[in-house]
Design a protein around this motif. Structure first.
Motif, PDB file in Angstrom:
ATOM      1  N   GLU A 127       1.496   7.939   9.805  1.00  0.00           N
ATOM      2  CA  GLU A 127       0.787   6.725  10.264  1.00  0.00           C
ATOM      3  C   GLU A 127       0.649   5.672   9.173  1.00  0.00           C
ATOM      4  O   GLU A 127       0.669   4.478   9.466  1.00  0.00           O
ATOM      5  N   HIS A 128       0.554   6.102   7.910  1.00  0.00           N
ATOM      6  CA  HIS A 128       0.376   5.114   6.835  1.00  0.00           C
ATOM      7  C   HIS A 128       1.578   4.170   6.735  1.00  0.00           C
ATOM      8  O   HIS A 128       1.478   3.110   6.148  1.00  0.00           O
ATOM      9  N   ALA A 129       2.710   4.563   7.310  1.00  0.00           N
ATOM     10  CA  ALA A 129       3.921   3.744   7.235  1.00  0.00           C
ATOM     11  C   ALA A 129       3.875   2.555   8.188  1.00  0.00           C
ATOM     12  O   ALA A 129       4.652   1.611   8.041  1.00  0.00           O
ATOM     13  N   LEU A 143      13.472   7.840   8.238  1.00  0.00           N
ATOM     14  CA  LEU A 143      12.385   7.052   8.813  1.00  0.00           C
ATOM     15  C   LEU A 143      11.065   7.793   8.591  1.00  0.00           C
ATOM     16  O   LEU A 143      10.890   8.930   9.044  1.00  0.00           O
ATOM     17  N   ASP A 144      10.168   7.130   7.887  1.00  0.00           N
ATOM     18  CA  ASP A 144       8.844   7.679   7.609  1.00  0.00           C
ATOM     19  C   ASP A 144       7.981   7.512   8.854  1.00  0.00           C
ATOM     20  O   ASP A 144       7.721   6.393   9.284  1.00  0.00           O
ATOM     21  N   LEU A 145       7.539   8.630   9.419  1.00  0.00           N
ATOM     22  CA  LEU A 145       6.712   8.548  10.627  1.00  0.00           C
ATOM     23  C   LEU A 145       5.276   9.010  10.380  1.00  0.00           C
ATOM     24  O   LEU A 145       4.582   9.436  11.307  1.00  0.00           O
ATOM     25  N   ASN A 154      11.531  11.558  -0.737  1.00  0.00           N
ATOM     26  CA  ASN A 154      11.698  10.951   0.583  1.00  0.00           C
ATOM     27  C   ASN A 154      11.448   9.448   0.540  1.00  0.00           C
ATOM     28  O   ASN A 154      12.198   8.658   1.124  1.00  0.00           O
ATOM     29  N   HIS A 155      10.380   9.051  -0.154  1.00  0.00           N
ATOM     30  CA  HIS A 155      10.074   7.615  -0.218  1.00  0.00           C
ATOM     31  C   HIS A 155      11.117   6.866  -1.045  1.00  0.00           C
ATOM     32  O   HIS A 155      11.553   5.784  -0.657  1.00  0.00           O
ATOM     33  N   ARG A 156      11.513   7.438  -2.149  1.00  0.00           N
ATOM     34  CA  ARG A 156      12.546   6.807  -2.983  1.00  0.00           C
ATOM     35  C   ARG A 156      13.805   6.551  -2.143  1.00  0.00           C
ATOM     36  O   ARG A 156      14.434   5.496  -2.224  1.00  0.00           O
ATOM     37  N   GLY A 184       5.596  13.320   9.738  1.00  0.00           N
ATOM     38  CA  GLY A 184       6.880  13.818   9.273  1.00  0.00           C
ATOM     39  C   GLY A 184       7.903  12.709   9.228  1.00  0.00           C
ATOM     40  O   GLY A 184       7.550  11.528   9.223  1.00  0.00           O
ATOM     41  N   TRP A 185       9.154  13.101   9.179  1.00  0.00           N
ATOM     42  CA  TRP A 185      10.255  12.165   9.007  1.00  0.00           C
ATOM     43  C   TRP A 185      11.369  12.464  10.009  1.00  0.00           C
ATOM     44  O   TRP A 185      11.555  13.616  10.408  1.00  0.00           O
ATOM     45  N   ILE A 186      12.090  11.413  10.370  1.00  0.00           N
ATOM     46  CA  ILE A 186      13.325  11.593  11.134  1.00  0.00           C
ATOM     47  C   ILE A 186      14.475  11.146  10.241  1.00  0.00           C
ATOM     48  O   ILE A 186      14.371  10.135   9.535  1.00  0.00           O
ATOM     49  N   VAL A 245       0.837  -1.204   0.000  1.00  0.00           N
ATOM     50  CA  VAL A 245       0.000   0.000   0.000  1.00  0.00           C
ATOM     51  C   VAL A 245       0.875   1.259   0.000  1.00  0.00           C
ATOM     52  O   VAL A 245       0.599   2.220  -0.710  1.00  0.00           O
ATOM     53  N   HIS A 246       1.940   1.194   0.770  1.00  0.00           N
ATOM     54  CA  HIS A 246       2.806   2.363   0.933  1.00  0.00           C
ATOM     55  C   HIS A 246       3.494   2.720  -0.393  1.00  0.00           C
ATOM     56  O   HIS A 246       3.532   3.883  -0.799  1.00  0.00           O
ATOM     57  N   TYR A 247       4.012   1.708  -1.059  1.00  0.00           N
ATOM     58  CA  TYR A 247       4.710   1.959  -2.327  1.00  0.00           C
ATOM     59  C   TYR A 247       3.725   2.194  -3.478  1.00  0.00           C
ATOM     60  O   TYR A 247       3.811   3.206  -4.177  1.00  0.00           O
TER      61      TYR A 247
HETATM   62 MN   MN3 Z   1       5.054   7.373   3.569  1.00  0.00          MN
END
Ligand code: MN3
Length: 199
Positions: free
Chosen positions: A166-168, A162-164, A81-83, A128-130, A26-28
């Motif tokens: 919730e969908h992650a 790190l994707d933070l 970011n996802h890539r 957000g992201w860390i 789902v995420h990708y």
């Molecule tokens: Mn994501």
């Protein structure tokens, strides 16, 4: 910019049991694909931007025309970011190489690094992201970005993401964000991180 979204490069179930196959799918194929599609839509009238990689654009936000700026920051950030995130995930990679020395020099040990990374991840409020980044002085820093903002726009070079959102993690970890963070720290592709560090 890519014609089509780049392949994930591994199977959806490759990161089980740390990240489950359904979340990866789902995420990708939904979330990342959607950012990518919206990015392409935003830049379609701007051949000068289409010629560039998204990372180059995010490294210099001034080149983005005002009318598409927020869309490129959000959707282009989502794509970039996802890539990047997919590229640093792999099971069973040993903590090694020059990056391991740099981390131990900076944080004292891998454990202390992980503890600081965890603390900052838990402290992030909302989506957000860390990141572990190299800053302008070539030092390591753990930083957060909100929404889909990219550390490239802050002149920092990402090494770990790190994707933070919730969908992650919500399908598997529900509200237990700390467990997700812990699982993530087990699947860092240190070989790849080292490559980014040496670039
Ligand atoms: Mn994501």
């Amino acid at each position: 910019m890519e014609e089509k979204l780049t392949k994930l490069g591994y199977e959806y179930d490759s990161l089980e049991p740390f990240i489950d196959a359904k979340t990866m799918e789902v995420h990708y194929s939904k979330h990342h694909q959607n950012y990518f599609n919206k990015l392409k839509e935003s830049v379609k009238e701007h051949p000068d931007l289409i010629k560039k990689d998204i990372d180059e654009i995010l490294s210099n936000l001034n080149i983005i025309p005002e009318e598409i700026k927020s869309s490129v920051i959000n959707n282009g950030g989502g794509h970039s970011n996802h890539r990047f995130f997919w590229s640093i995930l792999k099971k069973d990679v040993e903590f090694n190489g020059e990056i391991s020395e740099k981390i131990c020099d900076t944080y004292g040990s891998l454990e202390s690094f992980k503890n600081e990374f965890k603390e900052k991840s838990i402290a992030l409020f909302g989506s957000g992201w860390i990141w572990l980044v190299l800053n302008e002085n070539n030092n390591l820093e753990i930083i957060q970005t909100k929404n889909q903002d990219s550390p490239l726009s802050l002149n920092k070079r990402p090494l770990i993401a790190l994707d933070l959102w919730e969908h992650a993690y919500y399908l598997k970890h529900q509200n237990k964000r700390a467990d997700y963070i812990e699982d993530f720290l087990n699947i860092i592709n240190w070989e790849k991180v080292n490559e980014y560090f040496l670039k």
